[in-house]
Design a protein around this motif. Structure first.
Motif, short mmCIF file in Angstrom:
data_model
loop_
_atom_site.label_atom_id
_atom_site.label_comp_id
_atom_site.label_asym_id
_atom_site.label_seq_id
_atom_site.Cartn_x
_atom_site.Cartn_y
_atom_site.Cartn_z
N ALA A 61 0.75 -0.91 0.00
CA ALA A 61 0.28 -0.25 0.00
C ALA A 61 0.73 1.25 -0.39
O ALA A 61 1.91 1.58 0.99
N THR A 64 -0.30 7.64 0.48
CA THR A 64 -1.55 8.76 -0.18
C THR A 64 -0.68 9.91 -0.82
O THR A 64 -0.62 10.17 -1.42
N GLU A 83 -8.27 4.52 -3.55
CA GLU A 83 -8.46 2.75 -3.63
C GLU A 83 -9.24 2.44 -4.47
O GLU A 83 -10.57 2.15 -4.36
N LYS A 87 -6.31 -1.80 -0.87
CA LYS A 87 -5.49 -0.70 -1.35
C LYS A 87 -4.06 -1.03 -1.54
O LYS A 87 -2.93 0.37 -1.90
N ASN A 88 -3.80 -2.16 -1.89
CA ASN A 88 -2.56 -2.29 -3.04
C ASN A 88 -2.93 -1.52 -4.81
O ASN A 88 -2.29 -1.55 -5.68
N THR A 89 -4.27 -1.46 -4.60
CA THR A 89 -4.51 -1.00 -6.63
C THR A 89 -5.18 0.92 -6.06
O THR A 89 -6.39 0.89 -5.48
N VAL A 90 -4.51 0.85 -6.81
CA VAL A 90 -5.11 2.45 -6.77
C VAL A 90 -5.00 3.20 -8.26
O VAL A 90 -4.46 3.70 -8.73
#
Length: 323
Positions: A61, A64, A83, A87-90
Motif C-alpha cells: 500500500a 497517499t 483505492e 489498498k494495493n490498487t489505486v
C-alpha cells in the motif's frame, strides 16, 4: 423427496399493521439519502466528469500523500486518488491534457507510469481510460433522462393496467429504490459511472417485476373478495406471493454474492448496487408500494368495464380468520 419450502404454506404475516412505522423509516432513510447526495455528492467516474483514469498496482500500500505529490509534480493538474479492490490498487484521475496533440494523453500516461515506477519500485501499470468533458456532460444528461423516463413509463403503465393508485404507489416505490441507491454511493464513495447507471436501471426492472406480481394478486383478490377489508386483502395478497418473492430474491443474491467475491473490483460497484437494490426493492414492494394503496384510498371491487372472467362470481362474505 420433499420440496424445499423457505416460506411455509400457512404463513400469515400482518404486514399492514406496521405500515406507519415502515412509512416513518422509509421517509427518514429517503431524507438521509437526499441529504448525503446533496452534502457529499457522488464520486463520479471518468465517464461523467471527463479526464484520464490510470490504474496502478503496487507491491504494498503506497502512502497517499507521496503518491499524489509524485503525480502532481508532473504538472497535469490536481490528481484524485481512489483505492480499488484493496489498498494495493489505486486509480489515479487527472484532467484531460489541454494540448491539441492526439498523442498528448499517451505521453501523459507514460510520464505518470515512469514517475510512479521510479518512486515506488514494484509498481505496475494496469490500464487507463479517457473521456472528454463534452462527452461526459452528455452521458450525465442521458443517464438522468433514462432513469426518469423509466420511472414515468412504469407509473403510466401501472395506471393504465390497474387503477391510478397503483401507478402512484409504484412510482413512489421506484423513486425510493433509486434514492436509496444514490444515498448508498454517496455514503460509501464508490465510483459512480455508467456501470452504476445500468445497475440502477436493472434495479428498476427487478423492482417493477416484483411489484407487478403483487399488484396482479391484489387486483385478483379484489375481484374475488369484494367484502374483505383492504388491509386484510393486501396482507393476504402479499403472503400468497411471499414464497415467490423470497425465493427469487435469495437466488439473485446468491449469484450476486459470487460475482462480488470473484468478479473483481471492476464489477464491485455494479454488484454492490444490485445487491442493495434487491433488498430495497423487496422491502418497497411490501411496505411502500402495497401498503400505500390503503393510504391512497383503494377499495375492493373494480369498475365493470375493467372486470374480466377471473373469478367474477367468486365472492367471500367473511374475511379469513387470522391465527
Amino acid at each position: 423427496m420433499r420440496l424445499l419450502k423457505i416460506v411455509p404454506d400457512n404463513t400469515n404475516i400482518g404486514f399492514v399493521r406496521i405500515r406507519f412505522i415502515a412509512f416513518a423509516i422509509t421517509a427518514l432513510l429517503t431524507v438521509a439519502a437526499i441529504g448525503l447526495v446533496a452534502a457529499r455528492g457522488l464520486n463520479y467516474g471518468v465517464d461523467f466528469i471527463g479526464g484520464v483514469s490510470i490504474e496502478e498496482k503496487f507491491a504494498s500500500a503506497p502512502p497517499t500523500d507521496q503518491l499524489r505529490e509524485t503525480v502532481n509534480k508532473l504538472g497535469y493538474g490536481e490528481a484524485t486518488l481512489q483505492e480499488m479492490g484493496g489498498k494495493n490498487t489505486v486509480t489515479i484521475r487527472l484532467p484531460v491534457p489541454k494540448s491539441s496533440d492526439p498523442a498528448a494523453t499517451n505521453i501523459m500516461v507514460e510520464q505518470v507510469k515512469t514517475a510512479i515506477a521510479t518512486k515506488f519500485p514494484g509498481a505496475t501499470f494496469s490500464t487507463y481510460s479517457t473521456v472528454s468533458g463534452k462527452v461526459s456532460g452528455e452521458l450525465i444528461r442521458n443517464g438522468v433522462l433514462a432513469v426518469v423516463l423509466a420511472i414515468v413509463g412504469i407509473a403510466i403503465f401501472s395506471w393504465l393496467r390497474y387503477e391510478w393508485q397503483f401507478g402512484v404507489s409504484t412510482a413512489v416505490a421506484i423513486l425510493h429504490d433509486v434514492l436509496m441507491t444514490l444515498g448508498f454511493f454517496a455514503l460509501t464513495r464508490l465510483v459512480f459511472d455508467l456501470n452504476i447507471v445500468a445497475a440502477v436501471l436493472t434495479i428498476i426492472g427487478y423492482s417493477i417485476n416484483d411489484k407487478m406480481v403483487i399488484d396482479d394478486r391484489i387486483r385478483e383478490n379484489m375481484r374475488k373478495y369484494r367484502k374483505m377489508g383492504m388491509s386484510e386483502l393486501i396482507d393476504l395478497s402479499v403472503n400468497e406471493t411471499l414464497p415467490r418473492t423470497v425465493m427469487t430474491s435469495l437466488t439473485i443474491l446468491l449469484a450476486l454474492g459470487a460475482l462480488l467475491i470473484w468478479g473483481g473490483h471492476v464489477l464491485r460497484g455494479f454488484t454492490s448496487a444490485m445487491m442493495l437494490g434487491i433488498v430495497v426493492g423487496t422491502y418497497s414492494s411490501i411496505y411502500v408500494s402495497s401498503s400505500l394503496l390503503i393510504t391512497l384510498g383503494l377499495k375492493p371491487g373494480v369498475k365493470p368495464e375493467k372486470a374480466d372472467s377471473i373469478a367474477t362470481n367468486a365472492e367471500r362474505v367473511a374475511p379469513r380468520e387470522r391465527p
